[in-house]
Design a protein around this motif. Structure first.
Motif: not given
Lengths: 417, 91, 1000
Positions: B3, B13, C167, C169, C254-256, C282, C284-285
């Motif tokens: 990021i 991103d 996606h 989050h 990056y926690n992806y 996908k 992101r956390s």
């Protein structure tokens, strides 16, 4: 003396439950001094040492490797071997390598499983067609076996390709080099290591170069994690880490290191018996002897030494694979990995002397170094032994970035009205 | 996919950005007075650092602004982000 | 048919019978079964053959680590899938599966002969042979090797299913829905975090949910009952999303994370409500809690691979979860306490069970309980051999020596059709290491554990090395608390009573009376690599774990070493005398379990493979039978064949019409950049090779743009709209790159310039009309505009309107004809085009495509960047010296033109080529030589553009030729495969050198 490998030695050893095989290469500690040290124990580095010993009678030499031999890009690529390059200099270089590949198993007494299953390059737009035809004509005149195939011939040679005119970027034809193919990547490193070791070359693993010692513009030796090694000649073949070593010597190179990804599918019975490359939609695929589809993805667009690229690149590649081979949609990715490749602005390598006497670099192979391994080693050995390039690598000197005499293998820019 | 904290838009991103190579390689003001060697140095030669590198990024699929990033090329950790013409907060 | 199902089952619905086929034969199972449990309930153990030796293999596990029981699902249909683990696929009505890697069938497989020649084909044998005679490699050896490749069969039909991406989050992602994951998710969600819990199974609960044992109690309830209630509570939580049948495939920086959700693979054809088969999440956390559990280790002993040899925990799950009995004469063979739970379960169901334990003796609670029940335990013993070709029928047991390095005493042979093995547990640290985490080695039970450095993620439960129930609950609670900065949770006072393991003994390779070389002690079951293969590799000098892995193919099968890596490491460590901790483990690469290509790609297939850009006039082109060319992402009309016309005929007609009367081209795809600011003309001075300051308002100029290395990059006409306002056109394919390059210079090198760039490519449609009658058509369209040549000169523009819509008319020409381009707001493009066609009717206005456009400009010697240039041509090489300003101090690429190689006189230069036979058309890309007989053949250049000109009635070509400037009139050869074509170097302008037609 190592065992000679053959069906007979296998049978003989079967009776002693294979207890008597000797080690393929040793595990020496570094000596205080060598006549030459090769930095980097990948295929190129080991081949360089092999030819230095074999053709130039330099036996007091060592290969130092940070990790384990063949653990860098040699063991991380999609093993494509071809020589159908556009420019004379490139064609000369890569075909020199291809000719060595053709006898390499016998030469090394180690089966590198060089498989001449052919490599096909596809064209997807009119400029692709012009570029690939141009290359094919140049190849033919350079004595390289490349032929142009129209769409029907492409389909005939590899029936699973989707040659429908209705896909987004239809296949408009392609080139085929039949002598091209693949090889077993690990075996190349191991075969050269065994051959070099037999001639007395020290292969020193887990030995990281920490510094380059020079007196003025002359090399004196290298600092390593296993101590100082005195030598007058240092040949650096460190791929993605070339700049790191160059910086130690106070040099800058025209390189950027980027992660290049590849992946394999689960193994399946034979389904594709050639190598198909498509630059325009970016998908390379072949099938390994285990049955895995071996798929080359692209590089990320930024410098990175992480050995792992972004997922976008893999997604983009598989997208292209499914565009060309919709039947693979239900196949599964088994494993993905990345290697760090060093890329030159003109997409051609550097095999060259430097401004420091006794320091030589073999780098910049970008995404396509594996195919050149034997030729690269041979020519680099020549350059180190004679302090002068061979005529086949003269064009790949580092000075070309000053004069502007680049060997631009990007192909024509994909721009058209 | 890391990021990047765009100085104009905030965290986005990495796929929204394009990389522009090493930062602070200024285009010579008087190219004609440089030797071929010096010109080649500007044009092609790069440090290509393994470790903390100062580099240029462009928020290509966003505000289209160029800016600088200090990134560790061994693990993609970003240490600082700053605008063009500004000085980095770290050395 | 035999039935191995117990009467009462919690998770299998015995009222819901399902029929399925295996290897063509119909069987029955129940809803809730996996293919594996259903096969076992029918007494089927033999389900496949191994890769190298074609050994008969059975179901060995109950999860994603399964190496043997992999099948072809729905063979011969468009829904087929190879290498599906029978342990993972849920049973549905009509499921068909077949065994793999065997011929003619799994019971009698010709490939089984490999097992008999196995002494001659040790690890890496292929590197040592197949080299002589050389010619045999290509014709005999290699085809033979390649034929034996693979396990299942690739589909051969396109996939009827869809896949999609989503996606998401979140604050907290919990990977794994076992007891520790459930506790973690509950704490996180209750603390207010937006939480996602993911598990690959169809039910939550992991292995605790069937832990039906008095020895494991939580708050005085049997562990499974306690957990069941927790799950019910969990399901009610608001800010928690639970995703079952979803497996995390990859953990990027990056926690992806990527997770694949199975939507329809467990449903029969008729029950599929969606045609989306799998969805890739996908994620992101903010933080990730890994609770991925542990995998039981097998034991390595002679013939440890027969059908009927199953992991102890799997035997337990088949019994307690699926209600399936794996055998009648059961032995548990273990080095730890966990397998005693299996023994107890079997005993309680009244099934015969005995225990072989390599430990000398231990007195833990659960062992005492087993002894009290009168179950026989062979202490300090090992299995030394097993028997039964297609199914285990008996085993041989011996005592271990004091140090465990040998076997002593008498062999005991015992009847056994199910050997439940347990070699301890391996924490699943895959996710941790994929994220970039490092590992520590714990000597006591020889496990690699996550070494946590940052606060991005934690590991809890058995993947963190907590194997005892009380530790799991206590440590999970503590770690999650600290991750979330909580003071207290509901699990503080959870009371656990459980048995604790007291003694450990691990022997990576169990000893045998027979020499190792004559045994087959498998480590990687699918790939058939054995303990002796590992030792051979070490003997031959392969020291690194990565070398051994690659030489023996250990860990490279479809289970990616989940069952084999630790044993390989252990044996290397023991043999080489290096501690496992220092040896390190191999890299765990994504994906965790194989991931469908379709899921990775999602909807980006077929028409969505890439964006398609169409001009506003596109529909007209389709209606009028245009053939299209892909140019970048644009679809451009290539030519417009009339009935029965081929491409050549169409292009000849179009070209002639354009020169004789009028032609019309859709030029909307050319890039357009709006340039504004007080320094706009200075900016152009710097980016183009020619001078711009003096360009008058209302005038247009052609510009050539270079790369900083001096090579031609792009070209196009730029118009001065105002004092501080220009409109630049670029090539179609280069538009985006040009804009970003210009932005780069503007923002980073020349921030002092007051210039703003805006892409307006999509805002305007461009219609180009050329030919001697073009002016007449324009007059009809724009009666108020003065088209007089003195007033409206070449390279100028005028504003006007059509039906009150603003237009910009430029008099510029890429064909050499009198020519006008009309720009109009894109939404009016089609209507303008139609008006032009209407107005041009009387003049036979002819739409032409890119091919004709290329031909017309070639007649005039105009270049196309990317076709006549290839990134190696300078403007001087193109003989365009006239456009390179000598006066300007600097412009992009200028310095590079004066390097030693770029100032050479004999570089490749753009010239014209005429064939001796005017009817002969050269092939674009063909090479040019002066002497074909001298080898190696020296190539002077190549043909870049080539056409038959209907206006000149001869073939013409553009080419780049070394030293071409000085070669005019010289004869050269274009060597083709079957002939050599004689050509003459000519001027590159073939038509109207005087530019008379511009003012025709």
């Amino acid at each position: 003396m190592n065992n000679k490998y053959s069906i007979f030695s296998l049978i003989k050893n079967a009776f002693t439950q294979h207890e008597n095989w000797q080690q393929a290469w040793g595990n020496p500690e570094p000596k205080k001094e060598y006549d030459a040290v090769i930095v980097g124990g990948g295929g190129h580095g080991l081949a360089t040492a092999y030819y230095l010993a074999k053709k130039h009678n330099m036996k007091n030499i060592a290969v130092v490797e940070k990790g384990w031999i063949g653990g860098g890009n040699t063991g991380r690529n999609t093993t494509i071997i071809r020589s159908n390059y556009l420019w004379d200099a490139s064609a000369g270089l890569y075909d020199h390598a291809l000719k060595i590949w053709e006898n390499l198993s016998q030469e090394l007494n180690y089966n590198v499983m060089f498989s001449q299953r052919g490599v096909m390059n596809l064209a997807h737009n009119l400029q692709d067609v012009r570029d690939l035809k141009r290359r094919t004509h140049a190849n033919r005149l350079n004595g390289i076996d490349a032929v142009w195939l129209n769409t029907e011939e492409v389909k005939k040679f590899c029936p699973i390709i989707n040659t429908s005119p209705d896909i987004r970027y239809p296949v408009l034809g392609g080139t085929l080099q039949r002598r091209a193919g693949t090889a077993r990547h690990d075996a190349v490193a191991w075969g050269y290591a065994r051959g070099a070791d037999e001639m007395g070359v020290d292969i020193i693993q887990n030995c990281e170069v920490k510094g380059i010692k020079r007196s003025g513009d002359i090399i004196e030796g290298i600092e390593t994690s296993k101590g100082f090694i005195k030598t007058k000649k240092v040949g650096v073949v460190a791929a993605g880490h070339s700049s790191v070593i160059a910086n130690m010597a106070g040099l800058k190179l025209p390189l950027e290191s980027k992660p290049l990804q590849a992946l394999v599918s689960e193994p399946v019975k034979p389904i594709i018996d050639t190598v198909v490359m498509s630059n325009a939609v970016h998908a390379y695929v072949s099938q390994s002897d285990k049955g895995e589809l071996v798929i080359g993805a692209g590089t990320d667009a930024y410098v990175s030494y992480t050995q792992r690229g972004s997922h976008d690149v893999v997604e983009g590649t598989l997208k292209a694979i499914l565009e060309l081979y919709p039947i693979f949609s239900r196949m599964k990715m088994l494993r993905q990995w990345g290697g760090i490749v060093d890329i030159c602005p003109d997409a051609s390598p550097i095999i060259s002397k430097t401004s420091i006497k006794g320091l030589y670099f073999n780098c910049g192979w970008g995404t396509g170094g594996f195919k050149a391994t034997p030729g690269s080693g041979d020519l680099f050995a020549h350059t180190i032994a004679n302090d002068e390039p061979h005529k086949l690598n003269a064009a790949f000197n580092i000075n070309r970035f000053v004069s502007g005499d680049l060997v631009d293998e990007h192909g024509a820019a994909a721009v058209a009205h | 996919m890391f990021i990047i904290n765009c100085p104009y838009c905030g965290e986005r991103d990495q796929s929204e950005f394009t990389a522009g190579g090493e930062a602070h390689i200024e285009r010579p003001k008087q190219p004609t007075e440089l030797s071929d060697d010096e010109w080649a140095e500007f044009l092609f030669m790069r440090k290509n650092i393994k470790g903390v590198q100062f580099e240029r990024w462009n928020h290509a699929h966003g505000c289209r602004k160029w800016f600088n990033v200090v990134r560790d090329t061994t693990n993609d950790k970003i240490h600082a982000v700053y605008k063009m013409g500004e000085k980095p907060s770290i050395d | 048919m035999p039935n191995y199902r117990v009467k009462k089952t919690d998770y299998v619905d015995q009222t819901n019978r399902i029929s399925f086929k295996f290897d063509g034969k119909t069987y029955f199972g129940f809803k809730g079964d996996t293919l594996a449990s259903a096969l076992l309930s029918n007494g089927i153990h033999l389900v496949g053959r191994s890769f190298k030796y074609h050994r008969p293999r059975g179901i060995m596990t109950c999860g994603s680590e399964e190496p043997n029981a992999i099948c072809q699902i729905n063979p011969g249909t468009d829904l087929t899938e190879p290498n599906v683990r029978a342990t993972e696929i849920e049973l549905y009505e009509g499921l068909e599966a077949s065994s793999q890697n065997c011929w003619p069938n799994v019971n009698f497989d010709i490939g089984g002969i490999n097992n008999f020649i196995s002494p001659f084909i040790p690890a890496g044998f292929y590197y040592k042979t197949f080299m002589w005679p050389k010619s045999f490699w290509k014709n005999i050896y290699e085809p033979l090797i390649r034929k034996s490749a693979g396990l299942g069969k690739s589909p051969t039909l396109p996939d009827p299913d869809l896949y999609d991406h989503k996606h998401i989050h979140c604050d907290i992602l919990v990977i794994g829905g076992g007891i520790s994951g459930i506790i973690a998710a509950k704490i996180a969600a209750k603390s207010g975090s937006n939480t996602i819990l993911i598990d690959d199974k169809n039910t939550l609960g992991g292995s605790t949910i069937f832990q039906n044992n008095e020895n494991f109690k939580i708050n005085d309830e049997i562990s499974k009952d306690w957990l069941f209630k927790e799950i019910e509570e969990l399901k009610k939580l608001k800010n928690l999303t639970i995703k079952t049948r979803t497996s995390v495939a990859a953990y990027h920086s990056y926690n992806y994370l990527l997770a694949k959700e199975n939507l329809t693979d467990h449903l029969s054809k008729n029950n599929k409500t969606s045609n989306i088969r799998q969805r890739l999440w996908k994620i992101r956390s903010n933080k990730v809690i890994i609770a991925s559990g542990a995998i039981e280790r097998p034991l390595v002993f002679n013939n440890n691979d027969r059908p009927g040899i199953i992991l102890a925990s799997s035997v337990n799950k088949y019994l307690n979860f699926y209600g399936v009995i794996c055998g009648e004469n059961n032995f548990v063979f273990t080095n730890n306490d966990s397998a005693y739970e299996t023994a107890l379960s079997l005993f309680e169901k009244g099934i015969q069970i005995k225990i072989i334990d390599i430990r000398k003796k231990t007195n833990s609670k659960i062992v005492k309980r087993v002894e009290k029940l009168g179950i026989d335990i062979y202490w300090n013993s090992t299995v030394t051999n097993t028997f039964g070709y297609r199914k285990l029928n008996s085993i041989e047991i011996m005592n271990l020596s004091e140090d465990g390095s040998n076997v002593i005493g008498k062999k005991i042979k015992a009847k056994c059709d199910c050997l439940a093995v347990s070699g301890g547990w391996t924490p699943m640290v895959h996710m941790h290491t994929q994220s970039g985490g490092k590992l520590n080695f714990r000597e006591s039970d020889q496990v690699f554990l996550p070494k946590e450095l940052d606060s991005e993620h934690i590991s809890v439960g058995s993947c963190n090395g907590d194997f005892e129930l009380d530790d799991i609950i206590k440590n999970t609670n503590e770690k999650v608390k600290s991750l979330l900065n909580l003071k207290e949770t509901e699990f503080e006072k959870t009371y656990v009573s459980c048995t604790k393991e007291l003694d450990k003994r691990n022997i990576w390779l169990l000893p045998n009376k027979i020499t190792l070389g004559k045994t087959k002690s498998f480590i990687d079951f699918q790939n058939d690599s054995t303990a002796k293969d590992i030792k051979l590799a070490l003997r031959e000098g392969f020291r690194s774990i990565e070398h051994v892995k690659r030489y023996t193919t250990t860990g490279m099968a479809t289970d990616q070493g989940k069952l084999s890596n630790m044993h390989a490491l252990g044996i290397i460590s023991e043999t080489a005398g290096v501690k496992m901790g220092t040896l390190g483990t191999t890299t765990f690469r994504p994906p965790f379990t194989p991931l469908t290509f379709g899921a990775i790609v999602g909807r980006n297939v077929g028409q969505f493979f890439d964006i398609t850009r169409r001009t506003s006039i596109h529909e007209w082109h389709i209606k009028n039978n245009a053939k299209f060319e892909n140019v970048g992402q644009w679809k451009r009309p290539w030519y417009y064949p009339k009935e029965n016309e081929n491409m050549h005929q169409a292009v000849q007609r179009e070209s002639k019409a354009a020169r004789d009367s009028a032609g019309i081209l859709d030029a909307s795809t050319l890039g357009k950049i709006d340039i504004q600011g007080s320094d706009a003309s200075e900016f152009l001075n710097r980016v183009y090779t020619n001078a711009w300051s003096k360009l008058a308002i209302g005038k247009c100029r052609y510009g050539l743009m270079l790369n900083e290395d001096g090579m031609v990059y792009d070209d196009g006409v730029t118009t001065r709209l105002g004092d501080n306002h220009f409109l630049m056109t670029t090539t179609t394919g280069g538009a985006a790159n040009v804009l970003s390059k210009l932005e780069d210079y503007l923002q980073t090198e020349w921030p002092e310039l007051d210039v703003f760039l805006t892409s307006v490519t999509d805002q305007y449609s461009t219609v180009s009309i050329c030919g001697p009658n073009s002016k007449k058509i324009l007059i009809k369209l724009f009666p108020s505009v003065n088209f007089n040549d003195d007033d409206f000169t070449h390279m100028s523009f005028k504003n006007s309107t059509i039906n009150n819509i603003n237009c910009r008319i430029m008099r510029i020409s890429f064909t050499g004809e009198l020519s006008y381009e009309i720009n109009i707001e894109a939404k009016y493009g089609k209507s303008l085009w139609e008006k032009c066609i209407e107005a041009g009717k009387d003049f036979n206005i002819t739409p032409y495509g890119t091919e004709t456009m290329h031909l017309l400009r070639a007649e005039k010697g105009f270049i196309i960047v990317g076709q006549d240039t290839d990134g190696t041509m300078t403007p001087i090489d193109l003989q365009m010296d006239w456009i390179v300003s000598k006066k300007k101090y600097d412009f992009i690429g200028k310095r590079s033109l004066y390097r030693s190689d770029t100032i050479r006189e004999d570089r490749k230069q753009l010239v014209g080529l005429l064939t001796e036979d005017p009817k002969e058309i050269l092939e674009e890309g063909a090479q040019i030589v002066s002497n074909i007989s001298k080898k190696p053949v020296e190539m002077l250049g190549h043909v870049t553009s080539s056409y038959f000109s209907p206006n000149l009635n001869k073939s013409i070509a553009l080419a780049v030729v070394r030293n071409g400037k000085k070669m005019k009139g010289q004869k050269l050869l274009v060597p083709m495969e079957n002939k050599n074509i004689n050509v003459i170097v000519s001027d590159s302008i073939f038509l109207d050198k005087e530019n008379k037609r511009l003012n025709a």
